[in-house]
Design a protein around this motif. Sequence first.
Motif, PDB file in Angstrom:
ATOM      1  N   VAL A  79       0.839  -1.212   0.000  1.00  0.00           N
ATOM      2  CA  VAL A  79       0.000   0.000   0.000  1.00  0.00           C
ATOM      3  C   VAL A  79       0.870   1.256   0.000  1.00  0.00           C
ATOM      4  O   VAL A  79       0.358   2.366   0.062  1.00  0.00           O
ATOM      5  CB  VAL A  79      -0.998   0.035   1.180  1.00  0.00           C
ATOM      6  CG1 VAL A  79      -1.879  -1.205   1.163  1.00  0.00           C
ATOM      7  CG2 VAL A  79      -0.287   0.173   2.521  1.00  0.00           C
ATOM      8  N   PRO A  83       0.180   1.840   6.788  1.00  0.00           N
ATOM      9  CA  PRO A  83      -1.223   1.906   6.359  1.00  0.00           C
ATOM     10  C   PRO A  83      -2.053   2.909   7.162  1.00  0.00           C
ATOM     11  O   PRO A  83      -2.946   2.545   7.914  1.00  0.00           O
ATOM     12  CB  PRO A  83      -1.715   0.465   6.558  1.00  0.00           C
ATOM     13  CG  PRO A  83      -0.843  -0.094   7.626  1.00  0.00           C
ATOM     14  CD  PRO A  83       0.485   0.593   7.505  1.00  0.00           C
ATOM     15  N   GLN A 105      -5.223  -0.604  -0.174  1.00  0.00           N
ATOM     16  CA  GLN A 105      -5.444  -1.460   1.003  1.00  0.00           C
ATOM     17  C   GLN A 105      -6.518  -2.505   0.704  1.00  0.00           C
ATOM     18  O   GLN A 105      -6.379  -3.682   1.043  1.00  0.00           O
ATOM     19  CB  GLN A 105      -5.893  -0.621   2.208  1.00  0.00           C
ATOM     20  CG  GLN A 105      -4.807   0.270   2.783  1.00  0.00           C
ATOM     21  CD  GLN A 105      -5.245   0.906   4.094  1.00  0.00           C
ATOM     22  OE1 GLN A 105      -6.205   0.465   4.715  1.00  0.00           O
ATOM     23  NE2 GLN A 105      -4.537   1.938   4.506  1.00  0.00           N
ATOM     24  N   THR A 185      -5.041   1.269   9.591  1.00  0.00           N
ATOM     25  CA  THR A 185      -5.536  -0.085   9.346  1.00  0.00           C
ATOM     26  C   THR A 185      -4.546  -1.062   9.986  1.00  0.00           C
ATOM     27  O   THR A 185      -3.473  -1.325   9.459  1.00  0.00           O
ATOM     28  CB  THR A 185      -5.671  -0.356   7.846  1.00  0.00           C
ATOM     29  OG1 THR A 185      -6.505   0.662   7.277  1.00  0.00           O
ATOM     30  CG2 THR A 185      -6.318  -1.713   7.600  1.00  0.00           C
TER      31      THR A 185
END
Lengths: 193, 438
Positions: A79, A83, A105, A185
């Motif tokens: 990503v 994240p 993601q 995340t």
Amino acid sequence: MTIKPIAISLAVLALSACATKPKIEPVQERPVVEAPPQIFEDTKPTPAPVVQLPPVDQGPVFDPNAPVPGSIADFAYQVGGEPRIYFGYDRYDLTNEAREALRRQAQWLQAYGQVNAIIEGNADERGTREYNLALGARRADTVKAFLVSQGVSPSRLTTVSYGKERPIDGASNEAGWARNRNGHTNITTGTIG
Amino acid sequence: MKRFILLFCVVFLTALCVVSSAQAQLEIDITKGNIDPTPIAVPSFLGTDTEMRELGQDIAKVIRADLERSGLFKSLDPASFLETQTNIDYQPTFADWRVIKAEALASGRVVRETDTKIRVEFRLWDIFAGNQLAGLRFSATQDNWRRTAHKAADAIYKALTGEEGYFDSRIVFIDEKGPKTDRKKRLAIMDQDGHAPQYLLAGSDLVVTPRFSPSAQKITFMSYENVIPQVYLLDIETGRRELLGNFPGMTFAPRFSPDGNTLIMSMMSKSNSDLYAMDLRTRSTSRLTNDPSIDVSGSFSPDGRKIVFNSDRGGSPQLYTMNANGTNKKRISFGKGRYSAPVWSPRGDKIAYVKSLDGKFTIGVMNPDGSGERQLTESYMDEGPTWSPNGRVIIFSRETKGRNGSNSIWSVDLTGQNLRKVNTPGKSSDPAWSPLLP
């Protein structure tokens, strides 16, 4: 898979060159110029005939930095970094940049369907504790909703707000606050390696 | 939690001091800011033996410190005293106290009752009027002697100001350790003067926003001990702790109703934060707000009829009031800036709040209709106001700026005077003041 389209387009170019014959223009009258004759040397080889090859199979990517696919490190790698996506002051809507990051993601999360994550919503320190808890919750929910819209099952994503309790940058300036306004995340289970 | 030991308090009436209806001529008006502190003499309490005499010295020290911290009194230096009383049942020599400019005199004694129990008696004198303003006797276990001192200080405060005191009370707060980016936050409690701090929970290292029940026996708070942060209830007497309700989303910002039977809190549901009331006897909940905005930080008026809360329904965080059943919502904050964290005064006459403007956070007070707004403090981050039991003092968290920024607890008078740091064992935040202890 970049070889295949290039091969096709080369073939198409070659075909079109054969198909259309150039028109012959009438010779135009030119003034005669006295000049020493020029010696032309044709150094270009005649082009080899273009042959369309069957596409090659995708081999392993030789990237010395690539982490184990499906690992937490791989998630961050794929990503494009940590994240986390970032929000404006007192905002919980997604910037275009955040959407782009969340699409990456979501792709990864779909590739590794056994992975679960906690979406953590964070706020900067310039708000009171309870309001920031609500703000962080909104941010986490916004992130989750976007990932779900990209096809990630909602049952795989839990949200939690840390309000201003978990800053990643201790600086009390614009740069620090901007880093602390984020949705993180946090992969919890189901990873490889 | 064996600190709550029965403490008896009886009006101390003797032939000499029939004073229950005596009018105080010495009266301090605490509604005015910046008043001159009243000079008061508090000699060491007399004792019947060496140990009681030592206790008498300590009790007088605690009383002096309480009164001094209020900002309303100036405790005179015992070295300046001309009279040394040997029996508090005789009138003091008023002239001797006038010479050193004392306006009040509190003298007392400590008597051993049993191996573990003591009796503390004191009399408060108006030096200029030459009469007794208060006479009280407390019985307590010896290890509870500090509470007798706080009760005496409360009685002095009340006799001289006409208002209830606040010294025999406790503060629950969050003890903070570690750097800003890795803080451990634990629930702790201490006496109002910072004495006897102790942790209340083991194992929870992210706890925020504790609040007292009106009985001072229970505390509600929000903890991250499970994945989803939720509101808990803790009985500080028994140590029993319970999760309140079983909600899918985060519950936060809890506060008791004045009768202790209801808890108001915010709950996240479908990406929306709304206010709910939970009946603590039936555990049923009712929804008080239903708006797509952030609704948070509910606080009851002391009569239990109204609730003030924080909402960004108007586009920025502002203060609103509503009836306790959720009807009649009305915005009350209209000044420049962003308002949050409202807390209704136990007297009912004011609402304390946090306001952020131009990069500063201030503690302010306003009338319940939003008029009479007044800022009491200002810093990089002042937040989390909580009222003294008598509604005259506010304590709050102050956080300093930068990577080494840390939290501490401060107090300020309703008048904006007498700003001072509250004694805590270390870095601390989120104070909540108990009611006066029984």
